[in-house]
Enzyme design. Sequence first.
Site, PDB file in Angstrom:
ATOM      1  N   LYS A   1       0.856  -1.185   0.000  1.00 53.74           N
ATOM      2  CA  LYS A   1       0.000   0.000   0.000  1.00 53.74           C
ATOM      3  C   LYS A   1       0.891   1.234   0.000  1.00 53.74           C
ATOM      4  O   LYS A   1       1.921   1.260   0.688  1.00 53.74           O
ATOM      5  CB  LYS A   1      -0.914  -0.007   1.230  1.00 53.74           C
ATOM      6  CG  LYS A   1      -1.804   1.216   1.318  1.00 53.74           C
ATOM      7  CD  LYS A   1      -2.944   1.014   2.302  1.00 53.74           C
ATOM      8  CE  LYS A   1      -2.563   1.308   3.735  1.00 53.74           C
ATOM      9  NZ  LYS A   1      -2.129   2.684   3.981  1.00 53.74           N
TER      10      LYS A   1
ATOM     11  N   GLU B   1      -9.267   7.554   3.723  1.00 48.58           N
ATOM     12  CA  GLU B   1      -9.138   7.708   5.180  1.00 48.58           C
ATOM     13  C   GLU B   1      -9.641   9.068   5.649  1.00 48.58           C
ATOM     14  O   GLU B   1      -9.231  10.111   5.124  1.00 48.58           O
ATOM     15  CB  GLU B   1      -7.668   7.515   5.613  1.00 48.58           C
ATOM     16  CG  GLU B   1      -7.491   7.736   7.122  1.00 48.58           C
ATOM     17  CD  GLU B   1      -6.196   7.207   7.710  1.00 48.58           C
ATOM     18  OE1 GLU B   1      -5.442   6.543   6.977  1.00 48.58           O
ATOM     19  OE2 GLU B   1      -5.952   7.466   8.895  1.00 48.58           O
TER      20      GLU B   1
END
Length: 525
Positions: free
Chosen positions: A378, A442
């Site tokens: 990621k 996020e």
Amino acid sequence: MNAGMVHPRAESLHIREKLVDGFRAGIVAEAGLMAHGRGEAFDYLLGEKTGSHAMRAIEASAATLLFATRPVISVNGNAAALQAENIVKLAKIVNAGIEVNLYYRSASRENAIKLLLESAGAEHVLGIGEAATARLEGIGSERRRIDPQGIAAADVVLVPLEDGDRTEALVKAGKLVIAIDLNPLSRTARAASITIVDNIVRAIPALLEAIQTLKTAPTEQLEAKLSSFDNNKNLNEATRAIHQHLLLVTNKPTLPKIDGPPNRPSNRRADSLNQLRHRKNGPKIIMLTAYDFQTARIIDQTGIDIILVGDSLGMAFQGANNTKAVSMEQMLYHAEIVSRAAQKTPVIADMPAHSYENEQEALTNAKMFLDVGIDGVKIEGYKPVAINILVSNKIPVIGHIGLLPQTADRYSVRGRDTNEANQIFNDAIALDDSGVTAIILESITEELSKRITETIKTPTIGIGAGKYCDGQVLVTPDLLGLTQTPTPKYVKKYVKLDESIQNAISQFKLDVTQGAYPDREHTYY
Ligand code: ATP
């Protein structure tokens, strides 16, 4: 000596030749040859390239020189032998004086350097012979001598290849000192206001280019280059770049050997990771973090879609305030443990801060993750260079936008302001075309995550991004109620494991105190 242009170290040998020629012409001092040797060693450790830390220092230096009222470039034998022409060009473009200042001062060396600079186009060279009548406080001998028209009156002094004493004295005298020094640990590097940790042969041309670009830029842009620059941070980054490069070269991080179940070949897990791209309208994707064997083993039995070895281990495991200092070695250590425990579930790992700053670093570091059994990585933010090289090498990548803990200076909801929301939306669109497997959103508003999720074809996985995402991820210790409160608003604690642990321990303490443990059942006979 003829280095030839095909030799792998041709550039480095060419520089040596120039210095040896300079030495023979009385320009470079004997000690200058040795000083260069030390520089070369650091250049080798830095990978013989201008790092992003150096580029930031170069831009801050360009802004400083453009703002300066009386800048002076201090020149010694090595600087003259290697960069006379560019130093003259630099002086002209920022209207700086050029002053010869030597550790080993002699009339003949001063003159040889003056002649070299003049033949490179310098009109007036300061600091020669009797002209250097002023004194720099705090250092002894001939090195104190400076020109009243030059360094003595300067507000900014550029000192390529300086020694620590003079740098400290110049700073004490109230000058803004820009140093070029390959050694980020030297006293010069530590004392200077701005340190460009780079080889002078790359740094001066890059500085010239930055000045050309910035000289027509609005004042606010120059001020921003300066206010965002922090020399301590810069030197730490340079030191880290050496560390990173050593890891890249040796390609063998020092991981402890663990005697446990073997790591499975990761192909099957990688295949199921690739399948996630088709889950856009299918069942929600479920992802959880793990940093240790037991948690990963338990999660593996639950049939969730992905385990993330997150750099959130900085907080959740190490108790740090943020994820910024988590290193590749630490990540690899946890990644290997988790991927050994996860027999069925695909495991991805966070590329930690500063591990994907260019193609080579991104690819080498990602391959190290694959080597310890990880299925994909990621990457925080829209980083096309790193993402492209990984995707083209068939390494699954998960994107991550919105709040980016590796670089964030505050942990707050992103996308409430329209400009910020548009920026995040644009990053989502760019990531959508970059071949990433999924995108983490996020801490953004539900409105923004809905807009992104409905627009792009890549599945989105939310954490603090509302219900419209194609999947959800949480930090497992948060979900289990192990982390300290206050936790972010989006955290739902499904169990209070902290209380269960405390209760169990209290009971154990009581049993031992009262003689109830160990009982017959727990005793060998
Ligand atoms: P200090 O006194 O600052 O702690 P030092 O005593 O090592 O450092 P010197 O020996 O006076 O300093 O100067 C050599 C310095 O110049 C070294 O730190 C070296 O890294 C740097 N240097 C040598 N060659 C180059 C180069 N080509 N480009 C950039 N820096 C160089």
